[in-house]
Design an enzyme around this catalytic site. Structure first.
Site, PDB file in Angstrom:
ATOM      1  N   GLY A 220       0.839  -1.149   0.244  1.00  0.00           N
ATOM      2  CA  GLY A 220      -0.070  -0.119   0.036  1.00  0.00           C
ATOM      3  C   GLY A 220       0.880   1.327   0.101  1.00  0.00           C
ATOM      4  O   GLY A 220       2.080   1.096  -0.605  1.00  0.00           O
ATOM      5  N   ALA A 222       2.922   4.836   1.412  1.00  0.00           N
ATOM      6  CA  ALA A 222       4.158   4.974   1.994  1.00  0.00           C
ATOM      7  C   ALA A 222       3.652   5.496   3.346  1.00  0.00           C
ATOM      8  O   ALA A 222       4.157   5.158   4.471  1.00  0.00           O
ATOM      9  CB  ALA A 222       5.143   5.976   1.347  1.00  0.00           C
ATOM     10  N   GLU A 243       5.693  -3.200   1.128  1.00  0.00           N
ATOM     11  CA  GLU A 243       5.965  -2.708  -0.249  1.00  0.00           C
ATOM     12  C   GLU A 243       5.283  -1.449  -0.412  1.00  0.00           C
ATOM     13  O   GLU A 243       3.672  -1.569  -0.373  1.00  0.00           O
ATOM     14  CB  GLU A 243       5.486  -4.053  -1.256  1.00  0.00           C
ATOM     15  N   CYS A 277       2.037   0.397  -8.603  1.00  0.00           N
ATOM     16  CA  CYS A 277       3.209   0.965  -7.607  1.00  0.00           C
ATOM     17  C   CYS A 277       4.422   1.065  -8.534  1.00  0.00           C
ATOM     18  O   CYS A 277       5.336   1.780  -8.268  1.00  0.00           O
ATOM     19  CB  CYS A 277       3.576  -0.130  -6.548  1.00  0.00           C
TER      20      CYS A 277
END
Length: 484
Positions: A220, A222, A243, A277
């Site tokens: 998800g 940061a 991640e 991402c």
């Protein structure tokens, strides 16, 4: 920084004790379910773990292979749910289902390679052994952009290793998580071994911090990943794999293949409406190639069909996940514009009440301070440079470090790029996105915490145990004893 989308906390319309999933492409309610009880679910998982861990490895592998077959049977239903719940085109939803199926055999191979039992010579004709044990109860906190594939990338390796799993799907895509779990259950894996926790941020936070959870596997933003890491910093015994996305560069250098280079840029920036991402957020281009490359990327973006999942002809990309995200992205474009950015292709809201956005391109070369955030949508920033050192420096001008690509250049250029760019995925003449499950996947800085997933997920799903062994005790003390 006002007007710029920060790391968005995943939220959906929440009715007390219920989560409601809304179709981005229509605004209609797709699914609703009751919020789960974290303590009850974790306690059930804890009770189920010893029996699951005691199963032979061959049995666990057979059961996850049956799961792959169940997904094959339900492929159309699962793909339809993904498309409706995320808004992505049906062709892309089908590709995600294929990734779920393919992940099983990749994980079986990875576990055999990464956690293979080894025996070594030892003193006194004994042996030394290296084996691996599961951690216990693993919390998998999933994202909305790949609501089946990305959680599955944690769940399957965790199960093979002998862990039990509590999946907390994104509150924006809970129905897909439920369908995925049902496939595990139909395969013969106990409903206590793979459970789904329906809930929002509060439930995800409670799950991550629960004393009886042995590992947290998160994909998800940061913002949320850092919060998890901070809360668990005092508990070094809990495995945490994060991640957290990227502010990824794609560098275009000397190449005569303008159309191909532009296609790689457009694919990197706009596939899945930029909600990957690994999507390219920044195009860094050599000055002498600027007009040709940027012009061709704009022409491709102008031709892209933005539409609903089941439209005919099929769209290249669908809406972003919700109106809040669409509003944030349009505000971000305006912020960049008002802070020195030069528009190449404006971001346009294509529907008054639904989150359809046109792909957007903006030159930010002249901006004194470029925002180092993950703008999670179809917004590409362009930066013009004059030499290769400047290109590498600009690529590294971020706290993130997930994915980077060089398009064009010589083998020597790529060697320099690979050696000097900070990223966990570094490509040449390939897009920034579309990483292989047969390779490790993870990044540096704000992109992750050095626990790569995909092929290396086996590393955080089991821990190595070193042993020295003999069939009978055999020992003597030859020094430092008084004579009888």
């Amino acid at each position: 920084m006002a007007g710029v989308v920060k790391d968005t906390v995943e939220q959906s319309p929440v009715i007390p004790d219920e989560i409601v999933s809304i179709e981005p492409a229509t605004g209609a309610e797709f699914w609703r379910g009751k919020v789960g009880d974290v303590d009850e679910i974790v306690a059930r998982a804890r009770r189920a773990w010893p029996a699951w861990a005691a199963q032979p490895l061959s049995t666990r592998i057979e059961l996850v292979r049956r799961f792959a077959n169940e997904v094959r049977k339900e492929a159309d239903k699962l793909a339809t749910a993904i498309a409706r719940e995320t808004g992505k085109p049906m062709w892309e939803a089908r590709a995600e289902v294929e990734s779920v199926i393919n992940k099983v055999e990749v994980s079986v191979r990875a576990y055999a390679e990464r956690t293979a039992q080894r025996r070594l010579d030892s003193a006194l004709q004994g042996t030394a052994a290296i084996r691996h044990k599961p951690h216990g109860v693993m919390a998998v906190i999933g994202p909305y952009n790949f609501p089946a594939h990305l959680p599955n990338g944690h769940i399957v390796p965790a199960l093979i290793a002998g862990n039990v799993v509590v999946l907390k799907p994104s509150e924006k895509a809970p129905a897909t998580g439920e369908l995925l779990a049902q496939c595990f259950h139909r395969a013969g894996i106990s409903a206590a071994v793979v459970q789904v926790l329906i809930g929002g941020p509060a439930q995800g936070q409670a799950l991550a911090q629960h004393d009886d959870v042995d590992g947290v596997l998160f994909t998800g933003s940061a913002h949320v990943g850092i919060a998890i890491n901070r809360r668990l910093a005092g508990n070094p015994g809990k495995v945490v794999a994060l991640e957290m996305g990227g502010n990824n560069p794609i560098v275009v250098w000397d190449t005569p293949k303008i159309a191909d280079a532009a296609a790689l840029v457009a694919q990197s920036a706009f596939t899945t409406a930029g909600q990957r991402c690994t999507a390219a957020r920044r195009l860094i281009v050599k000055g002498t190639m600027y007009d040709a490359i940027v012009g061709e990327v704009k022409r491709l973006a102008d031709r892209m069909i933005v539409g609903a999942p089941f439209d005919d002809p099929p769209p290249f990309m669908g809406p972003v996940i919700d109106n809040r995200t669409a509003d944030g992205l349009t505000e971000s474009f305006v912020y960049l514009l008002s802070s020195g950015g030069r528009p190449i292709k404006h971001m346009v809201r294509l529907h008054e009440s639904l989150p359809f956005l046109s792909p957007a391109i903006i030159d930010v070369t002249a901006m004194a301070e470029k925002p180092d955030v993950e703008l999670f949508g179809p917004l590409l920033q362009v930066i013009r440079v004059d030499d290769f050192d400047a290109a590498i420096a600009e690529a590294n001008n971020t706290r993130f470090g997930l994915s980077a690509s060089l398009v064009g250049g010589t083998p020597a250029d790529y060697s320099r790029f690979w050696a000097n760019v900070r990223a966990g995925v570094v490509n040449w003449n390939r897009p920034t996105n579309g990483a292989s499950s047969a390779a490790p996947f993870g990044g540096t800085g704000l992109s992750g915490n050095n626990r790569p997933s995909a092929y290396y997920a086996a590393d955080y799903c089991a821990y190595p145990v070193a042993s020295t062994e003999m069939e009978q005790p055999r020992a003597g003390i030859g020094v430092g004893l008084r004579n009888d």
